[in-house]
Design a protein around this motif. Structure first.
Motif, short mmCIF file in Angstrom:
data_model
loop_
_atom_site.label_atom_id
_atom_site.label_comp_id
_atom_site.label_asym_id
_atom_site.label_seq_id
_atom_site.Cartn_x
_atom_site.Cartn_y
_atom_site.Cartn_z
N LEU A 1 -5.95 -4.33 -3.23
CA LEU A 1 -5.10 -3.14 -3.24
C LEU A 1 -5.79 -1.99 -3.99
O LEU A 1 -5.81 -0.85 -3.52
CB LEU A 1 -3.75 -3.47 -3.89
N ASP B 1 0.83 -1.21 0.00
CA ASP B 1 0.00 0.00 0.00
C ASP B 1 0.86 1.26 0.00
O ASP B 1 0.60 2.22 -0.73
CB ASP B 1 -0.98 0.00 1.18
N GLN C 1 -8.46 0.23 -2.24
CA GLN C 1 -8.03 1.33 -1.37
C GLN C 1 -7.96 2.66 -2.15
O GLN C 1 -7.87 3.72 -1.54
CB GLN C 1 -6.66 1.03 -0.77
#
Length: 436
Positions: A384, A351, A387
């Motif tokens: 991922l 992230d 997000q």
């Protein structure tokens, strides 16, 4: 006895990957039973979060230019396992690998049966094989640390020079969660009265290295202090810089690997080389140094696979490497549209890595997946991407081969296509492009 190359690899890869330990007793016992080959090698030891491989490559070429036969020990491999143990840039042959496995196997069996902690791990076996192989074949070895330094299985010999390239956040489960903790592990390769070369380390990490060097009475040569460089603006596929260390001044050195961090890696290597030559009462030839640095390459490190359109692979497999890569993109490719295909292992700071990449303005990111090594999980690209739902520049294509085809259809001749993330992913991509 193993008969074939495949059997040899199966034996190596079949071992435990990692055993947590507070000492190197098992590795030392293993080597003692093999005749302590590590004691008969002249070597330079290279640690660091990033930059180890490139620094090893620069050192190899600098030393080879002097006529030395040079062994290099690196990890992981990009195309074939044999690359990890190389002499003068040539990987060990399959037959020699088989011989080495047969040489260590009885000792491994003995330790499995009789040593309180059990026998050696996969990396300990590869390290021992490297020492045995280099003992009779090389004038000097350049040995890359696996993980950390203090408790790494390579940390069982006294080098001529120790090098610590960079210190950043990676392998925190093993090395610790703060930079000083990580630095203490890396600084574990510093030996009594052995000179140390340090790259541009964060202050808190450098303080640990300085204290460790001081307590070992080891001379410390730091980039930006005792060693200075001045980068000159450069166009084309090269970096140009001036370098000074003591009375050695080199003007207009060129390297063919892009990025300020590669200038740092080359400078660390050059400093270690100068120290090594001084110990051996050998001269440093400026024109040979310049020639050697200019031709050094390291596969998978901002490596162009195709020129038109420009397709580049880079094994930026952790957050510090992504930061360096992002700076390079902003500096050298600000006029290009940049397409990035990104795949990374789940145990990395994916992230943070993606949020760093997102600061590049002219960016299109495709998240993908790949076959990870053994049982190690790969980041789920959909999780991922969730997000960053508000960022239209990010999309998911699970199949990386399909993703490559998609980008090639979209991009123009002036754009850059960068494929980055895990070295295992980069290895697969490189094979895909390089296959006949």
């Amino acid at each position: 006895m193993v008969e074939s190359y495949d059997e040899a690899l199966n034996f190596i890869h079949g071992r435990t990957k990692f055993k947590k330990s507070k000492h190197l007793n098992r590795m030392q016992k293993f080597l003692e039973l093999l005749g302590d080959p590590q004691r008969e090698i002249s070597a330079i030891h290279v640690a660091g979060t990033n930059g180890k491989g490139s620094t090893v490559a620069y050192l190899r070429d600098l030393l080879m230019a002097q006529g030395y036969t040079v062994g290099t020990f690196t990890s992981p491999f990009l195309v074939r396992f044999n690359e990890r143990i190389s002499v003068d840039g040539k990987p060990i042959s399959d037959s020699e690998l088989v011989k080495l496995v047969n040489r260590v196997q009885p000792t491994v069996a003995d330790l499995d049966a009789n040593y309180p902690e059990g026998g050696p791990t996969e990396f300990e076996i590869i390290t021992a094989m490297m020492f045995l192989y280099f003992k009779t074949r090389v004038d000097v070895a350049v040995v890359e640390v696996g993980i950390g330094g203090l408790l790494d299985s390579t940390n069982v010999f006294t080098p001529a020079v120790s090098v610590i390239t960079t210190i950043g956040f990676d392998h925190m489960k093993i090395l610790g969660n703060t930079l000083p903790e990580i630095a203490a592990q890396k600084a574990g390769i510093i030996k009594l009265a052995v000179p140390v070369v340090a790259g541009r380390l964060p202050d808190s990490a450098m303080q640990v290295v300085e204290r460790t060097a001081d307590s070992n009475q080891s001379a410390l040569y730091r980039l930006g202090h005792e060693v200075t460089t001045r980068i000159k603006s450069e166009t084309g596929w090269q970096e140009k810089f001036d370098y000074q260390f003591n009375d050695q001044l080199f003007k207009g050195l060129k390297i063919s690997m892009l990025g300020d961090y590669q200038v740092d890696n080359a400078s660390c290597a050059l400093t270690a080389f100068i120290l090594y030559q001084k110990q051996h009462h050998q001269k440093v030839n400026q024109s040979e140094v310049a020639r050697s640095l200019a031709k050094t390459t390291w596969a998978g490190r901002f490596e162009p696979l195709n020129q038109d359109p420009l397709i580049v692979i880079d094994g930026a497999h952790n957050e510090p490497a992504i930061e360096e890569l992002t700076a390079l993109l902003k500096q050298r490719f600000s006029d290009n549209e940049i397409y990035i295909l990104f795949g990374v292992l789940a145990d990395k700071q994916h992230d943070k890595m993606l949020s760093t990449l997102r600061t590049v303005p002219n960016l299109h990111v495709i998240l993908t997946t790949f076959q990870g090594p053994g049982t190690r999980a790969v980041t789920d690209p959909k999780e991922l991407a969730n997000q960053y739902q508000d960022d239209q520049r990010i999309e998911v294509i699970d199949n990386w081969q399909l993703a490559i085809g998609t980008v090639l259809q979209r991009m123009s001749a002036e754009d850059l296509f960068l494929i980055t993330g895990s070295l295992y992913f980069i290895s697969d991509v490189r094979a895909f492009f390089k296959e006949p």
